[in-house]
Scaffold this active site. Sequence first.
Site, PDB file in Angstrom:
ATOM      1  N   CYS A  81       4.970  -1.412  -1.605  1.00  0.00           N
ATOM      2  CA  CYS A  81       3.561  -1.401  -1.230  1.00  0.00           C
ATOM      3  C   CYS A  81       3.164  -2.733  -0.597  1.00  0.00           C
ATOM      4  O   CYS A  81       3.692  -3.105   0.438  1.00  0.00           O
ATOM      5  CB  CYS A  81       2.682  -1.021  -2.423  1.00  0.00           C
ATOM      6  SG  CYS A  81       0.981  -0.592  -1.947  1.00  0.00           S
ATOM      7  N   HIS A 190       4.623   4.235  -3.368  1.00  0.00           N
ATOM      8  CA  HIS A 190       4.905   3.813  -4.742  1.00  0.00           C
ATOM      9  C   HIS A 190       5.973   4.735  -5.337  1.00  0.00           C
ATOM     10  O   HIS A 190       5.651   5.829  -5.795  1.00  0.00           O
ATOM     11  CB  HIS A 190       3.636   3.900  -5.599  1.00  0.00           C
ATOM     12  CG  HIS A 190       2.641   2.827  -5.324  1.00  0.00           C
ATOM     13  ND1 HIS A 190       2.690   1.592  -5.937  1.00  0.00           N
ATOM     14  CD2 HIS A 190       1.581   2.789  -4.489  1.00  0.00           C
ATOM     15  CE1 HIS A 190       1.695   0.843  -5.499  1.00  0.00           C
ATOM     16  NE2 HIS A 190       1.004   1.547  -4.615  1.00  0.00           N
ATOM     17  N   GLU A 192       7.405   4.497  -8.155  1.00  0.00           N
ATOM     18  CA  GLU A 192       7.159   4.678  -9.586  1.00  0.00           C
ATOM     19  C   GLU A 192       6.098   5.732  -9.863  1.00  0.00           C
ATOM     20  O   GLU A 192       5.961   6.197 -11.000  1.00  0.00           O
ATOM     21  CB  GLU A 192       6.771   3.341 -10.226  1.00  0.00           C
ATOM     22  CG  GLU A 192       5.359   2.857  -9.970  1.00  0.00           C
ATOM     23  CD  GLU A 192       5.136   2.195  -8.615  1.00  0.00           C
ATOM     24  OE1 GLU A 192       4.026   1.683  -8.396  1.00  0.00           O
ATOM     25  OE2 GLU A 192       6.059   2.195  -7.776  1.00  0.00           O
TER      26      GLU A 192
END
Length: 212
Positions: A81, A190, A192
Site C-alpha cells: 500500500c 492489501h 492481508e
Amino acid sequence: MQTVAVIDYGMGNLHSVAKALEHVGAGRVLVTSDAQAIREADRVVFPGVGAIRDCMAEIRRLGFDSLVREVSQDRPFLGICVGMQALMEHSEENDGVDCIGLFPGQVRFFGKDMVEDGAPLKVPHMGWNEVQQSIDHPLWHEIPDGGRFYFVHSYYVEAGNPAQVAGRGHYGKDFAAALAEGSRFAVQFHPEKSHTHGLQLLQNFVSWDGRR
C-alpha cells in the site's frame, strides 16, 4: 527458523500483516523499528497507511530510507500500500513529497468527478478489484490472472519503467497494482485483507528466494 521483519515506523496495519504472515507459516515474525533486527532478518515487509508526507517524515527521521535501500537489495522484500508508494520517486499528495526512489515513477491523485460508463466513481478507490498479471513472477504462483484483491487508496502509481509493472489494476484509469525488480516486490492492494489470493501471495513471499 527464518525471521520476517515487518518495519514499524508508526504508519501501517502492522499487526494484521504480522498475523497474516504467521497464518501462512512465515516462521518468526518480528514487528520492529530496530534497524539491526531488520538488517538481520531473512525477509522484510514494508507496510504503510495514511498520508505520505507523515510516512516519509517518519521514514527519514528514523533513517529507514537508507535502510530500505540496503535491505531490499539482497533478500526478499515486500512493500504494501503506502509502503509501495513510498518506494517511488515522488508523490503528488500533500502538495508534493519526495519519496525513497527505489522505483522510477510518480504517485498521482485519481482526481475528482471521475466517471466510467456514465457512472460516478468514488475516491478513495475502496474495495475489491481485479489485478491483471503483467509478468510471470513467483509471487503470482497459484493466483489466477485477474484475481481480485482488496484496495484502499486515493493515489495510484504511475510507473516510470513499464518492465517493472508486475500487475495492473483499473479504476477509471489503468494503474500499477504491483511492481517487481530483483528481490523487491510491491503491491498497492492489501494482501492481508484479500482472503485466499492475498494469503497465497504472502505464502509465496515467505517461500520466495528473491529471484525471478
